[in-house]
Scaffold this motif. Sequence first.
Motif, PDB file in Angstrom:
ATOM      1  N   GLU A 199       0.810  -1.220   0.000  1.00  0.00           N
ATOM      2  CA  GLU A 199       0.000   0.000   0.000  1.00  0.00           C
ATOM      3  C   GLU A 199       0.843   1.270   0.000  1.00  0.00           C
ATOM      4  OE1 GLU A 199      -3.926   1.651   2.318  1.00  0.00           O
ATOM      5  OE2 GLU A 199      -2.447   0.533   3.484  1.00  0.00           O
ATOM      6  N   ARG A 200       1.895   1.305   0.828  1.00  0.00           N
ATOM      7  CA  ARG A 200       2.710   2.520   0.887  1.00  0.00           C
ATOM      8  C   ARG A 200       3.379   2.802  -0.448  1.00  0.00           C
ATOM      9  NH1 ARG A 200       5.317   3.584   6.834  1.00  0.00           N
ATOM     10  NH2 ARG A 200       3.701   2.573   8.088  1.00  0.00           N
ATOM     11  N   LEU A 201       3.772   1.747  -1.150  1.00  0.00           N
ATOM     12  CA  LEU A 201       4.409   1.943  -2.453  1.00  0.00           C
ATOM     13  C   LEU A 201       3.404   2.451  -3.473  1.00  0.00           C
ATOM     14  CD1 LEU A 201       7.114   1.681  -3.889  1.00  0.00           C
ATOM     15  CD2 LEU A 201       6.480  -0.655  -4.523  1.00  0.00           C
ATOM     16  N   SER A 202       2.138   2.074  -3.323  1.00  0.00           N
ATOM     17  CA  SER A 202       1.110   2.535  -4.255  1.00  0.00           C
ATOM     18  C   SER A 202       0.949   4.051  -4.194  1.00  0.00           C
ATOM     19  CB  SER A 202      -0.230   1.854  -3.957  1.00  0.00           C
ATOM     20  OG  SER A 202      -0.823   2.372  -2.769  1.00  0.00           O
ATOM     21  N   GLN A 203       1.268   4.637  -3.033  1.00  0.00           N
ATOM     22  CA  GLN A 203       1.167   6.085  -2.889  1.00  0.00           C
ATOM     23  C   GLN A 203       2.219   6.804  -3.719  1.00  0.00           C
ATOM     24  OE1 GLN A 203       1.358   6.646   1.351  1.00  0.00           O
ATOM     25  NE2 GLN A 203      -0.457   5.392   1.732  1.00  0.00           N
ATOM     26  N   GLU A 204       3.309   6.092  -4.034  1.00  0.00           N
ATOM     27  CA  GLU A 204       4.368   6.652  -4.887  1.00  0.00           C
ATOM     28  C   GLU A 204       4.130   6.342  -6.360  1.00  0.00           C
ATOM     29  OE1 GLU A 204       7.206   8.424  -4.095  1.00  0.00           O
ATOM     30  OE2 GLU A 204       6.419   8.629  -2.060  1.00  0.00           O
ATOM     31  N   LEU A 205       3.575   5.168  -6.652  1.00  0.00           N
ATOM     32  CA  LEU A 205       3.496   4.692  -8.037  1.00  0.00           C
ATOM     33  C   LEU A 205       2.096   4.710  -8.628  1.00  0.00           C
ATOM     34  CD1 LEU A 205       5.791   1.524  -7.741  1.00  0.00           C
ATOM     35  CD2 LEU A 205       6.455   3.872  -8.276  1.00  0.00           C
ATOM     36  N   GLY A 206       1.079   4.992  -7.811  1.00  0.00           N
ATOM     37  CA  GLY A 206      -0.289   4.819  -8.268  1.00  0.00           C
ATOM     38  C   GLY A 206      -0.993   6.059  -8.764  1.00  0.00           C
ATOM     39  N   GLU A 207      -0.265   7.140  -9.004  1.00  0.00           N
ATOM     40  CA  GLU A 207      -0.921   8.379  -9.456  1.00  0.00           C
ATOM     41  C   GLU A 207      -1.679   8.138 -10.762  1.00  0.00           C
ATOM     42  OE1 GLU A 207       0.098  13.058 -10.507  1.00  0.00           O
ATOM     43  OE2 GLU A 207       1.705  11.688  -9.899  1.00  0.00           O
ATOM     44  N   GLY A 208      -2.944   8.516 -10.778  1.00  0.00           N
ATOM     45  CA  GLY A 208      -3.768   8.354 -11.978  1.00  0.00           C
ATOM     46  C   GLY A 208      -4.370   6.981 -12.129  1.00  0.00           C
ATOM     47  N   LEU A 209      -4.058   6.068 -11.209  1.00  0.00           N
ATOM     48  CA  LEU A 209      -4.610   4.727 -11.260  1.00  0.00           C
ATOM     49  C   LEU A 209      -5.614   4.536 -10.128  1.00  0.00           C
ATOM     50  CD1 LEU A 209      -1.350   2.651 -11.897  1.00  0.00           C
ATOM     51  CD2 LEU A 209      -3.043   3.394 -13.588  1.00  0.00           C
ATOM     52  N   HIS A 210      -6.466   3.537 -10.270  1.00  0.00           N
ATOM     53  CA  HIS A 210      -7.390   3.196  -9.188  1.00  0.00           C
ATOM     54  C   HIS A 210      -6.701   2.216  -8.244  1.00  0.00           C
ATOM     55  CE1 HIS A 210     -11.142   2.522  -7.089  1.00  0.00           C
ATOM     56  NE2 HIS A 210     -10.907   1.220  -7.162  1.00  0.00           N
ATOM     57  N   VAL A 211      -6.834   2.483  -6.954  1.00  0.00           N
ATOM     58  CA  VAL A 211      -6.217   1.628  -5.931  1.00  0.00           C
ATOM     59  C   VAL A 211      -7.326   1.017  -5.090  1.00  0.00           C
ATOM     60  CG1 VAL A 211      -4.620   1.515  -3.981  1.00  0.00           C
ATOM     61  CG2 VAL A 211      -4.199   3.141  -5.851  1.00  0.00           C
ATOM     62  N   THR A 212      -7.272  -0.301  -4.939  1.00  0.00           N
ATOM     63  CA  THR A 212      -8.281  -0.980  -4.120  1.00  0.00           C
ATOM     64  C   THR A 212      -7.612  -2.032  -3.249  1.00  0.00           C
ATOM     65  OG1 THR A 212     -10.456  -2.062  -4.183  1.00  0.00           O
ATOM     66  CG2 THR A 212      -8.815  -2.840  -5.767  1.00  0.00           C
ATOM     67  N   ARG A 213      -8.235  -2.369  -2.144  1.00  0.00           N
ATOM     68  CA  ARG A 213      -7.663  -3.318  -1.206  1.00  0.00           C
ATOM     69  C   ARG A 213      -7.521  -4.701  -1.836  1.00  0.00           C
ATOM     70  NH1 ARG A 213      -9.209  -7.255   2.221  1.00  0.00           N
ATOM     71  NH2 ARG A 213     -11.353  -7.122   1.434  1.00  0.00           N
ATOM     72  N   CYS A 214      -6.410  -5.346  -1.591  1.00  0.00           N
ATOM     73  CA  CYS A 214      -6.204  -6.720  -2.043  1.00  0.00           C
ATOM     74  C   CYS A 214      -6.900  -7.662  -1.056  1.00  0.00           C
ATOM     75  CB  CYS A 214      -4.716  -7.045  -2.124  1.00  0.00           C
ATOM     76  SG  CYS A 214      -4.354  -8.763  -2.558  1.00  0.00           S
ATOM     77  N   PRO A 215      -7.652  -8.648  -1.548  1.00  0.00           N
ATOM     78  CA  PRO A 215      -8.383  -9.539  -0.627  1.00  0.00           C
ATOM     79  C   PRO A 215      -7.496 -10.562   0.077  1.00  0.00           C
ATOM     80  CG  PRO A 215      -8.725 -10.235  -2.885  1.00  0.00           C
ATOM     81  CD  PRO A 215      -7.958  -8.936  -2.950  1.00  0.00           C
ATOM     82  N   VAL A 216      -6.205 -10.572  -0.232  1.00  0.00           N
ATOM     83  CA  VAL A 216      -5.280 -11.500   0.422  1.00  0.00           C
ATOM     84  C   VAL A 216      -4.696 -10.805   1.656  1.00  0.00           C
ATOM     85  CG1 VAL A 216      -3.195 -12.874   0.186  1.00  0.00           C
ATOM     86  CG2 VAL A 216      -4.723 -12.591  -1.773  1.00  0.00           C
ATOM     87  N   ASP A 217      -5.022 -11.317   2.821  1.00  0.00           N
ATOM     88  CA  ASP A 217      -4.583 -10.706   4.075  1.00  0.00           C
ATOM     89  C   ASP A 217      -3.225 -11.280   4.478  1.00  0.00           C
ATOM     90  OD1 ASP A 217      -4.447  -9.295   6.417  1.00  0.00           O
ATOM     91  OD2 ASP A 217      -5.800 -10.627   7.530  1.00  0.00           O
ATOM     92  N   ALA A 218      -2.174 -10.758   3.854  1.00  0.00           N
ATOM     93  CA  ALA A 218      -0.815 -11.246   4.132  1.00  0.00           C
ATOM     94  C   ALA A 218       0.159 -10.087   3.969  1.00  0.00           C
ATOM     95  CB  ALA A 218      -0.447 -12.389   3.196  1.00  0.00           C
ATOM     96  N   PRO A 219       0.152  -9.139   4.912  1.00  0.00           N
ATOM     97  CA  PRO A 219       1.004  -7.954   4.776  1.00  0.00           C
ATOM     98  C   PRO A 219       2.484  -8.305   4.768  1.00  0.00           C
ATOM     99  CG  PRO A 219       0.126  -8.129   7.004  1.00  0.00           C
ATOM    100  CD  PRO A 219      -0.589  -9.158   6.194  1.00  0.00           C
ATOM    101  N   VAL A 220       3.257  -7.439   4.136  1.00  0.00           N
ATOM    102  CA  VAL A 220       4.703  -7.625   4.108  1.00  0.00           C
ATOM    103  C   VAL A 220       5.312  -6.889   5.303  1.00  0.00           C
ATOM    104  CG1 VAL A 220       4.998  -5.653   2.555  1.00  0.00           C
ATOM    105  CG2 VAL A 220       6.804  -7.353   2.729  1.00  0.00           C
ATOM    106  N   ALA A 221       6.207  -7.551   6.023  1.00  0.00           N
ATOM    107  CA  ALA A 221       6.864  -6.952   7.186  1.00  0.00           C
ATOM    108  C   ALA A 221       8.211  -6.384   6.765  1.00  0.00           C
ATOM    109  CB  ALA A 221       7.043  -7.990   8.283  1.00  0.00           C
ATOM    110  N   ILE A 222       8.407  -5.102   7.002  1.00  0.00           N
ATOM    111  CA  ILE A 222       9.669  -4.441   6.672  1.00  0.00           C
ATOM    112  C   ILE A 222      10.572  -4.486   7.898  1.00  0.00           C
ATOM    113  CG2 ILE A 222      10.761  -2.332   5.844  1.00  0.00           C
ATOM    114  CD1 ILE A 222       8.906  -3.754   3.824  1.00  0.00           C
ATOM    115  N   GLN A 223      11.749  -5.092   7.722  1.00  0.00           N
ATOM    116  CA  GLN A 223      12.679  -5.324   8.826  1.00  0.00           C
ATOM    117  C   GLN A 223      13.925  -4.454   8.698  1.00  0.00           C
ATOM    118  OE1 GLN A 223      12.083  -7.723  11.192  1.00  0.00           O
ATOM    119  NE2 GLN A 223      10.326  -8.755  10.273  1.00  0.00           N
ATOM    120  N   MET A 224      14.533  -4.165   9.823  1.00  0.00           N
ATOM    121  CA  MET A 224      15.880  -3.617   9.882  1.00  0.00           C
ATOM    122  C   MET A 224      16.754  -4.706  10.494  1.00  0.00           C
ATOM    123  SD  MET A 224      17.255  -0.052  11.609  1.00  0.00           S
ATOM    124  CE  MET A 224      16.352  -0.321  13.161  1.00  0.00           C
ATOM    125  N   VAL A 225      17.827  -5.087   9.797  1.00  0.00           N
ATOM    126  CA  VAL A 225      18.657  -6.217  10.220  1.00  0.00           C
ATOM    127  C   VAL A 225      20.112  -5.775  10.298  1.00  0.00           C
ATOM    128  CG1 VAL A 225      19.275  -8.626   9.741  1.00  0.00           C
ATOM    129  CG2 VAL A 225      17.059  -7.733   8.972  1.00  0.00           C
TER     130      VAL A 225
END
Length: 302
Positions: free
Chosen positions: A252-278
């Motif tokens: 979702e956060r990336l869609s805010q950068e790349l989705g200008e002019g496109l329609h954005v809708t929720r994905c029905p797959v409930d499997a968020p990506v976890a961003i880690q610092m390692v």
Amino acid sequence: MAMAAHKIDPLSVDFRSLDMLARVYRLGSFTRAAEELDVTQSVVSYTIEKLRGVFGDPLFVREGRQLLPTPRCEEVVTEGGDLLARFTRLAAPQQFDPASSAETITIACNFYERALIIPRLVRRIRAAAPRIKVEIVDAGYLGHDKLLRTEADMLIGPFVQLGAAFYSRTLYEDPYVCLMDPSHPMAGKALALNDYLALEHIYITYGGRWKSRYMQYLEQRGHALSIAIKTPSPAGIHNLIAGTQLVATIPERLSQELGEGLHVTRCPVDAPVAIQMVWTARTQGSEMHKWVRGQVVQAIKG
């Protein structure tokens, strides 16, 4: 490559020799290691030959044009890296002053992090520590390996921690959304899973070595997408979608950068990506790296 004829006193090995070995290992070349260290190739060759005598092993063998490390070499590089890290921490100043520090921080990450996290982080670092140098390297799918090879100080991305050699902190979770052209028949409608599976998809492969969480979720449950296009990166995804009936699934956060002019809708797959610092033990106790890790957390919040 001939090994030294006799065993050499291990106490004759200094940290500079171990560092040189690690560079040859990382770069796969005596010549490139010499260039990086600004010494002659003969100096590198002499040092490696000396280390062969110490460890009783050729350390490197040639296969065609490749210079390959032996298992003993990999062991020495790993253990020697730990020794170097501990000594560096021991010799480092106990106090860290961001305003005067001129150290370098190397961060491994990929497209997502370079688009969303790194710009904020760099602005924070530049404001508080203008002399610190930041180097960004591509993590690919071998981000953890880059940490172990000391090619990076920190890894940011959706990487699963592998073993006790690593420290990590989850920065946030990012749910997936679907990008589509506003003229798409499903634009403006809530997607059920069956609707989603029936769409024609653009699948981002990330080079084929890492699989998105939503795809893992689907495959684990026996579902398959109808994939029309595969692309290695989200870069340029807007142009692939615009004016078509294709759909791309991205965080979702990336869609805010790349989705200008496109329609954005929720994905029905409930499997968020976890961003880690390692990171690893090499930088765990460093005051400078502690400060930078704090800046990463603040950049996310800001």
